[in-house]
Design a protein around this motif. Structure first.
Motif, short mmCIF file in Angstrom:
data_model
loop_
_atom_site.label_atom_id
_atom_site.label_comp_id
_atom_site.label_asym_id
_atom_site.label_seq_id
_atom_site.Cartn_x
_atom_site.Cartn_y
_atom_site.Cartn_z
N PHE B 103 0.82 -1.20 0.00
CA PHE B 103 0.00 0.00 0.00
C PHE B 103 0.87 1.26 0.00
N GLY B 104 2.03 1.16 0.68
CA GLY B 104 2.96 2.28 0.73
C GLY B 104 3.40 2.73 -0.65
N GLY B 105 3.40 1.78 -1.59
CA GLY B 105 3.78 2.14 -2.94
C GLY B 105 2.71 2.92 -3.67
N ILE B 106 1.51 2.95 -3.12
CA ILE B 106 0.42 3.66 -3.76
C ILE B 106 0.13 4.96 -3.05
N SER B 107 0.13 4.88 -1.72
CA SER B 107 -0.24 6.05 -0.93
C SER B 107 1.01 6.71 -0.37
N GLY B 108 0.95 8.00 -0.21
CA GLY B 108 2.08 8.71 0.37
C GLY B 108 1.80 9.12 1.79
N SER B 109 0.77 8.55 2.40
CA SER B 109 0.39 9.01 3.73
C SER B 109 0.21 7.84 4.68
N ILE B 145 5.50 2.67 7.29
CA ILE B 145 6.21 2.24 6.08
C ILE B 145 5.73 3.06 4.88
N GLY B 146 4.45 3.44 4.94
CA GLY B 146 3.85 4.16 3.82
C GLY B 146 4.54 5.46 3.46
N ILE B 147 5.16 6.13 4.45
CA ILE B 147 5.83 7.40 4.14
C ILE B 147 7.29 7.17 3.80
N LEU B 148 7.77 5.91 3.87
CA LEU B 148 9.15 5.64 3.50
C LEU B 148 9.22 5.06 2.10
N ILE B 149 8.32 4.11 1.82
CA ILE B 149 8.28 3.56 0.46
C ILE B 149 7.63 4.61 -0.44
N PRO B 150 8.28 4.94 -1.54
CA PRO B 150 7.74 6.01 -2.39
C PRO B 150 6.42 5.61 -3.04
N PRO B 151 5.56 6.58 -3.36
CA PRO B 151 5.70 8.02 -3.13
C PRO B 151 5.45 8.38 -1.66
N SER B 152 5.92 9.54 -1.27
CA SER B 152 5.81 9.94 0.12
C SER B 152 5.59 11.45 0.20
NA NA Z 1 4.35 5.71 0.06
#
Ligand code: NA
Ligand code: NA
Lengths: 156, 425, 303
Positions: B103-109, B145-152
């Motif tokens: 999900f982190g790869g989709i969301s930046g939050s 993790i979501g704010i580390l895996i791009p986008p962020s």
């Molecule tokens: Na992300």
């Protein structure tokens, strides 16, 4: 304020859609038409500031701006209410000041031309006093509720 | 002026003035008491603080993320995760963590991650016998993790604030993000043995795995496209955001056919409000950043630390401790943009690279999202898990230690964050 | 007597030749009026963009700046950016460093708009680099995808020379060259060096087709509040500094041509500059309405 909020929601929704289209057009022109759009950064920038400031009004009305409410909630009711009133007065004061000085910026920047579109940047700055005025109105509404309402805490 | 700003800011903050307005009011007080500069500088800087093309990436990433997150995409990601790691001991715990990585790869939050993954996983985990606080703890601690895996979004804001490459920052967050994920899974495994958490009865057969993969692949391609476009220099981060939006629209509207026009408009409006909230903070904070620059405060801070002469290791440790405390009380976005320009010169004087420092700040302040008393993921997680805040905090401790460990790695091992960007930039 | 604070901003890095300019400025002020001025310099866009500087000077939150914005202040000032408007260094000196009539006119326009020019500086003549095409005269530009800054007269001139001018933000030029989005660009050698364009380009033609001057200005309000006896000193200090900056920029650019050659760029020195004249004239015609033909001619004919 509810009507204003509904209208603003529609406006910012349209602004976001326009933003997507304008940035998209920049990409399309550059990579597909191999040409460039002279306003390709200026228009998205202007749309963004309007989204931010008008969107802030919606967020303010819907109480979605991030706040630290732990302390106010932990205090006994009368004290909590007093603190909420003080906080709301600070908020109102800030927006009134932003309205006055924001307007000054608007008038002063009318002879400052934008980079690409060469329109007076005063129009860009207009988003600030408008949003400050609307949030101030909203804050007055909150304040009236707080003073009249015997119940503690921020009305939600 | 800086002292006035911080005193007034904290007073306003504690009596419940919204953070953005607390920062703005503090600036008003400082300008008024100092008397050197006209108050008109405040609205002028507020508008110019958000008049920036890189910042246009923020609404675009938020819109792409919510277009993707509102549909069955989150479910598809969870299905893939459970086919991949569901059979390991502590199965759903692993699924939760892995889903957050996808999900982190989709969301930046991080909050979006808590809400999306949490609302799917917590009820499922409860059914399998996890306590609600354990399920909530795994959810919130993996959501960072979501704010580390791009986008962020935080990486975009940091990049704009200090003027470094957003593409490089995105790459810098990738390894720490994956590390947090893997180490959380190790922790889940150990805890599962101790607490007797279940696993799914069987390993998913290849056919099922393939089906799950097919269901999720189109969504998983989104971050690949985004990162690819930015890293190869094909587009700016902002333009990549449009590609993300178009792709998410295509997935949701054409491939999965899940939206009515009404819903689409609602998502658009919500994205606008979710953009306005952090960027309004950016607006008022840029006034403070201007004061900090014009008072030449960072230079003073650097010379203070130089005279202190405690060596870079302790300077960095002190900085981390300070940021951890800050993160407990101030939300990620304001803390990041308020302190990045102030602390960066000190970090650089201690031998740190701006990209590494940005990664460190995001990991550090990301911890603040799950620590009381102010932590957005903590509150959202507690609400979804329907569990008492303090119980959730207690259950989170072992997982938080993983985040702290990664923070130390990022702080003292530059390669963790700088190796990948150095290959491309 | 109170110290007079003077806040000066620019958006070049700390180590740029503007630092020499401001260094000399401070030195001369301190020597002639010891202890009167406290000059604070804010480099590297710490205080924002050049557009913000202009507005901040009007607001009174910034006292002065070194910047290269012209047409945005007054469209007549676009004359400074016209292609082929300067023949050589001596001509630039005649226009901007001699106190000539035309310099007074230009300074006067800025003063009308609220900015007092202390002195002029420069980044140097601009050269075209390409990924292989050797540009010796204007017709060699035919069909070339070249990045240019978003300056209208340049777009007109490059079109007249047969090229496809593409305005991209400066930060994106390197990757655009690498990707082949454009195959050429033009900049002063200093920018070509610091942004490493030589890594993704093969030739550099010494076209010298344009030169963007920069001006050290104070806001008019600030200038008029300065004590009478300090004004001449301030002007003189800024001029002395500018001489150093201009000389340093010219020397550095000359040295850089050799260093860029050592990095592998083929340097095209035998450029037929006059072949660019006709296309440039088209851009003058297009700009006449806003700039005024007499101002264009005054600059062209400055001796
Ligand atoms: Na992300
Ligand atoms: Na999770």
């Amino acid at each position: 304020m509810r009507l204003v909020n509904t209208i603003l929601r529609a406006v910012i929704g349209l602004l976001i859609a326009t933003l997507v289209v304008s940035v998209g057009m920049g990409v399309f022109y550059r990579y597909v038409l191999k040409e460039s759009l002279y306003w390709a950064t200026e228009v998205p920038n202007v749309l963004l500031i309007w989204i931010v400031f008008l969107g802030s009004v919606v967020a303010f009305y819907e109480k979605r701006h991030i706040a630290f409410s732990v302390l106010a909630e932990a205090l006994p009711a009368p004290l909590s209410r007093l603190i909420c009133i003080i906080a709301e007065i600070i908020v109102l004061g800030f927006f009134v000041i932003m309205l006055v000085y924001g307007w000054q910026i608007v008038t002063q920047a009318m002879n400052s031309l934008s980079d690409a579109l060469k329109i007076p940047r005063g129009y860009f700055y207009l988003c600030l006093p408008i949003s400050a005025a609307l949030m101030a109105a909203c804050s007055v509404e909150n304040l009236v509720k707080l003073v009249r309402h015997p119940a503690p805490g921020r009305p939600s | 002026m800086i002292l006035t700003i911080f005193v007034v800011f904290f007073i306003c903050l504690f009596i419940g003035v919204p953070i953005a307005i607390a920062i703005g009011s503090a600036a008003v007080a400082a300008f008024y008491l100092d008397g050197t500069f006209p108050l008109a500088q405040i609205p002028h800087k507020m508008v110019n603080g958000v008049y920036s093309f890189p910042l246009v990436a923020v609404p675009l990433f938020i819109l792409a993320g919510s277009l993707a997150g509102e549909t069955s995409i989150a479910q598809r990601l969870v299905r893939l995760a459970s086919a991949l790691v569901g059979h390991i001991r502590g199965g759903l715990g692993h699924v939760n963590v892995a889903s957050s990585m996808f999900f982190g790869g989709i969301s930046g939050s991080a909050v979006a991650d808590t809400a999306a993954v949490g609302s799917l996983m917590i009820p499922a985990m409860e059914k399998q016998g996890y306590s609600r606080e354990d399920a909530g703890a795994i959810t919130i601690c993996s959501s960072t993790i979501g704010i580390l895996i791009p986008p962020s979004i935080p990486m975009v804001l940091y990049g704009v604030t200090v003027g470094t490459s957003i593409g490089a920052l995105f790459l810098a967050g990738l390894v720490p993000g994956i590390l947090v994920g893997l180490l959380l899974m190790v922790t889940v495994y150990v805890m599962a043995k101790r607490k007797g958490w279940p696993q799914s009865e069987r390993r998913a057969p290849v056919g099922e795995l393939w089906e799950a993969f097919k269901g999720a692949i189109l969504s998983l391609l989104l971050p690949v496209f985004l990162l690819g476009a930015i890293v190869t220099g094909l587009t700016t981060a902002t333009e990549a955001g449009v590609i993300g939006v178009v792709y998410a629209l295509f997935l949701a509207g054409v491939v999965y056919r899940e939206y009515s026009f009404r819903q689409l408009f609602w998502i658009t409006v919500e994205s606008a409000v979710n953009t306005a909230v952090p960027l309004f903070v950016v607006a008022t904070t840029s006034v403070v950043a201007w004061v900090v620059a014009i008072e030449q405060f960072p230079a003073e801070l650097v010379s203070f630390f130089t005279e202190l002469d405690i060596g870079p290791i302790f300077v960095l440790l002190l900085m981390n401790l300070f940021l951890l405390v800050v993160g407990m009380f101030i939300d990620l976005v304001p803390a990041l943009i308020l302190f990045a320009p102030i602390l960066l010169p000190v970090a650089v004087a201690s031998g740190m690279d701006p990209i590494q420092f940005g990664t460190m700040m995001v990991v550090n302040l990301g911890l603040g999202l799950v620590t009381p008393p102010v932590g957005n993921c903590l509150y959202v997680g507690a609400a979804i898990a329907k569990v008492d805040l303090w119980k959730l905090v207690r259950a989170s401790v072992p997982f938080l230690l993983v985040n702290v460990f990664v923070l130390m790695l990022v702080t003292y091992v530059p390669a963790v964050s700088t190796f990948l960007p150095s290959l491309f930039f | 007597q109170d110290k007079i604070t003077m806040r000066i901003a620019h958006n070049m890095p700390e180590a740029h030749s503007y630092a020499l300019w401001l260094g000399k400025f401070k030195e001369v002020l301190e020597e002639k009026l010891p202890g009167r001025f406290d000059v604070k310099v804010f480099p590297a866009a710490q205080l924002g963009t050049e557009t913000e500087y202009l507005e901040s000077m009007q607001l009174g939150t910034l006292d002065g700046a070194i910047m290269g914005r012209h047409g945005q202040i007054d469209q007549r000032l676009d004359v400074l950016n016209l292609p082929m408007i300067y023949r050589d260094d001596a001509h630039v000196d005649a226009v901007l460093h001699s106190g000539s009539e035309v310099q007074e006119r230009l300074d006067g326009i800025l003063f009308e708009r609220g900015y007092k020019v202390l002195a002029w500086g420069e980044l140097g003549f601009r050269y075209i680099t390409t990924n292989g095409k050797e540009v010796r005269n204007a017709s060699d530009l035919q069909g070339l995808d070249i990045r240019v800054p978003n300056v209208q007269p340049w777009l007109t001139a490059f079109k007249a020379w047969g090229a496809n001018p593409t305005p991209l933000p400066f930060e994106e030029v390197y990757s655009a060259l690498q990707q082949g989005v454009v195959s050429a660009q033009e900049n002063p050698p200093e920018n070509i060096w610091t942004s490493k364009f030589y890594e993704v380009q093969k030739t550099m033609s010494l076209t010298g087709h344009a030169n963007i001057p920069s001006q050290f200005v104070l806001s008019r309000g600030y200038w008029e509040k300065l004590p009478e006896e300090t004004r001449e000193v301030v002007l003189d200090a800024a001029r002395q500094g500018s001489l150093i900056q201009v000389a340093a920029a010219r020397q550095a650019n000359a040295d850089l041509v050799a260093r860029l050659e050592a990095e592998g760029l083929t340097i095209i020195r035998d450029v037929d500059k006059e072949s660019f004249r006709a296309g440039a004239e088209e851009s003058y015609k297009a700009s006449e309405a806003t700039i005024g033909r007499d101002l264009i001619d005054a600059v062209l004919q400055a001796q």
